[in-house]
Enzyme design. Structure first.
Site, PDB file in Angstrom:
ATOM      1  N   SER A  64      -6.982  -5.290   2.610  1.00 30.42           N
ATOM      2  CA  SER A  64      -5.577  -4.941   2.395  1.00 30.42           C
ATOM      3  C   SER A  64      -5.019  -3.943   3.403  1.00 30.42           C
ATOM      4  CB  SER A  64      -5.382  -4.386   0.984  1.00 30.42           C
ATOM      5  OG  SER A  64      -5.484  -5.421   0.035  1.00 30.42           O
ATOM      6  N   LYS A  67      -2.251  -5.165   5.542  1.00 29.98           N
ATOM      7  CA  LYS A  67      -0.881  -5.234   5.028  1.00 29.98           C
ATOM      8  C   LYS A  67       0.047  -4.224   5.701  1.00 29.98           C
ATOM      9  CE  LYS A  67      -2.702  -6.786   0.572  1.00 29.98           C
ATOM     10  NZ  LYS A  67      -2.959  -6.451  -0.849  1.00 29.98           N
ATOM     11  N   TYR A 191      -2.432 -15.525   4.856  1.00 30.46           N
ATOM     12  CA  TYR A 191      -2.750 -14.297   4.111  1.00 30.46           C
ATOM     13  C   TYR A 191      -4.261 -14.076   4.020  1.00 30.46           C
ATOM     14  CZ  TYR A 191      -3.294 -11.135   0.137  1.00 30.46           C
ATOM     15  OH  TYR A 191      -3.672 -10.104  -0.676  1.00 30.46           O
ATOM     16  N   TYR A 243      -2.699   1.407  -4.607  1.00 29.44           N
ATOM     17  CA  TYR A 243      -2.459   0.697  -5.868  1.00 29.44           C
ATOM     18  C   TYR A 243      -2.234   1.681  -7.007  1.00 29.44           C
ATOM     19  CZ  TYR A 243      -4.597  -2.728  -2.796  1.00 29.44           C
ATOM     20  OH  TYR A 243      -4.903  -3.512  -1.713  1.00 29.44           O
ATOM     21  N   VAL A 261     -10.336  -3.408  -0.114  1.00 24.26           N
ATOM     22  CA  VAL A 261     -11.525  -3.559  -0.945  1.00 24.26           C
ATOM     23  C   VAL A 261     -12.793  -3.779  -0.122  1.00 24.26           C
ATOM     24  CG1 VAL A 261     -10.287  -4.323  -3.001  1.00 24.26           C
ATOM     25  CG2 VAL A 261     -11.114  -6.025  -1.338  1.00 24.26           C
TER      26      VAL A 261
END
Length: 309
Positions: A64, A67, A191, A243, A261
């Site tokens: 992530s 992103k 993605y 998050y 992760v």
């Protein structure tokens, strides 16, 4: 030895001896292969000095963290129109939650949860073939890191595609509201692959330098983003980058940061440094357990918290 070199060396030595290292992600089978004892830390300061220790040059799946870079790229392509498709608020929910999408009619809460990042990826695809869009993302990563050796780990991407049922559900749900404009399989393919980009702490810290220097890449003296856009990306990293653990990270570390992760974290000390840390063991929120602890100690000892020493 400079203060920064001493601090980085001491932190890595301290982390090596920690008995509780979190749990390596296993829901993506390929990530379960990571060595839970691995730990790397790299800091690139305002003068371009690189301070590295531990497993600083071992590639890992950035997941992530990608992103941050796809958000930068999408904003460069379509500007603030992106915010009609994704919000800017913390979610307070798991990174792959579908609950808020039901309440908010398919608009993801922010670009760093999975649904938001899928919507951002869709904006990059924008009618292109998936291979073209993915090539653009990879070229951008190589540009900001000043390193043409960065690659996608195809084994990780394939592992994600085989097991990414929740992401498929998120994408299809957004498609039903018109948030996803391209074929779902196109957007998801891109993605899954950009999340599978493999980088070392050294490469990742170099890639984040433009966010520490008001949108400019000090290696090339070329603008990557406007100063205002870089500031706003940093703000989103601070409020949404971990998050449902984002508030705790801001409280403890006091720096913009984005976790993955795979165990990596990119953190930014605005005007001072770009920082990358990697330790594969995760806490209950899916963030690197030792990575967060290391950044807390680094921020405190260097007095880098944006909230003051």
């Amino acid at each position: 030895m400079s203060k920064l070199e001493t601090v980085v060396k001491d932190i890595v030595d301290e982390m090596r001896g920690r008995p509780h290292r979190g749990e390596v992600a296993s829901y993506i089978p390929e990530l379960a292969r990571a060595d839970p004892k691995a730990f790397g830390l790299v800091v690139v300061d305002a003068d371009g000095h690189v301070v590295a220790a531990g497993d600083a040059d071992t590639p890992f799946s950035i997941q992530s963290i990608s992103k941050v870079f796809t958000l930068t790229l999408a904003l460069g392509k379509i500007g603030d129109r992106l915010w009609t498709r994704v919000g800017r608020e913390p979610s307070g929910s798991r990174f792959n939650s579908i609950v808020q999408l039901e309440y908010e009619r398919g608009i993801p809460r922010n670009p760093f949860i999975n649904a938001g990042a899928i919507a951002v990826t869709d904006a990059i695809v924008a009618g292109h073939q998936p291979r073209e869009a993915l090539g653009e993302i990879l070229r951008f990563m190589r540009f900001v890191a000043a390193d043409d050796t960065i690659v996608i780990d195809d084994a990780v991407a394939a592992s994600e595609q085989r097991t990414g049922f929740r992401n498929v559900a998120l994408a299809n749900y957004m498609k039903s509201f018109g948030v996803i404009e391209n074929p779902v399989e196109f957007t998801l393919g891109v993605y899954f692959h950009h999340c599978a980009i493999a980088m070392s702490c050294r490469q990742l810290a170099m890639a984040g330098r433009f966010l520490a220097h008001f949108g400019h890449n000090p290696s090339t003296v070329l603008p990557v983003a406007t100063p205002e856009r870089a500031r706003r990306i940093n703000a989103l990293m601070l409020t949404c980058g971990h998050y449902d653990g984002s508030g705790e990270f801001a409280y403890r570390v006091g720096l913009p940061g984005k976790s993955g992760v795979g165990g990596g974290i990119l953190a930014i000390a605005p005007g001072k440094a770009s920082i990358a840390v990697w330790s594969p063991g995760l806490d209950a929120s899916g963030n690197s357990q030792l990575g967060q602890l290391a950044l807390e100690r680094l921020s405190k000892r260097m007095e880098w918290s944006i909230f003051g020493a």
